[in-house]
Design an enzyme around this catalytic site. Sequence first.
Site, PDB file in Angstrom:
ATOM      1  N   CYS A 139       1.004  -1.153   0.132  1.00 30.64           N
ATOM      2  CA  CYS A 139      -0.091  -0.122  -0.094  1.00 30.64           C
ATOM      3  C   CYS A 139       0.993   1.263   0.225  1.00 30.64           C
ATOM      4  O   CYS A 139       1.971   1.121  -0.113  1.00 30.64           O
ATOM      5  CB  CYS A 139      -1.112   0.003   1.137  1.00 30.64           C
ATOM      6  N   GLN A 140       0.559   2.327   0.137  1.00 24.42           N
ATOM      7  CA  GLN A 140       1.319   3.434   0.076  1.00 24.42           C
ATOM      8  C   GLN A 140       2.162   3.841   1.183  1.00 24.42           C
ATOM      9  O   GLN A 140       3.195   4.250   1.468  1.00 24.42           O
ATOM     10  CB  GLN A 140       0.313   4.711  -0.110  1.00 24.42           C
TER      11      GLN A 140
END
Length: 230
Positions: A139-140
């Site tokens: 994910c980020q």
Amino acid sequence: MAGLGFCTAFSSPRAPWLVSGANRGGVMPCKALRKRSVEIRAEVNFVNAEEAKKLIAEGYAVLDVRDKFQYDRAHINSCHHVPLFIENKDNDFGTIILRTVHNNFSGLFFGLPFTKPNPDFVQSVKSEFSPDSKLLLVCQGGLRSAAAAYKLENTGFQNISCITSGLQAVKPGTFDSVGSTELQNAGKAGLVTIQGKISAVLGTVLICAYLFITFFPDQAEKLLQMAPAS
């Protein structure tokens, strides 16, 4: 009581062998223990970007759990996309109010969509992968992939790894990526992406004004006198 036999069930925050429904920390009959199902869970493996690259070379499939907006900006080539959160388009009164507030603040400044948990996340992953699949979750920032990993772990997946701190900590060129920006910048959108330019313009204007007033005080005073009174 004689001949029944007892066993102790031990409790621990990371004791995946605990028997569901047992009186944790107490004692229970061995017969009852044998009738209960024992859940075995694997530890989630947290790795850095270089270690993650090696896992991909070893056959780990990349599962991107970010929202569609960040995924479209940049993602690792040939990864699988199953978002942990999806855009919330519900139209009940409460959701409309929350969405409006979000769009005028976080949405405007950071380009974040108004989302809700994806109710089909686990089922969607199971439709693509078996529980013994080797998965690298990304994910980020690292939080969503960790949450997704534990969700999958609780449903039987045992070979899960996550990138610590997410894609924002990945150096350019580490992974073969697809998109309009670098992986580490995929979480940036909205006004935050141009705040540097705005600051630079304002700074330049202020410096020019200061220099003008300093070196041309008479002209500056005339300009101020010509300015309309509020």
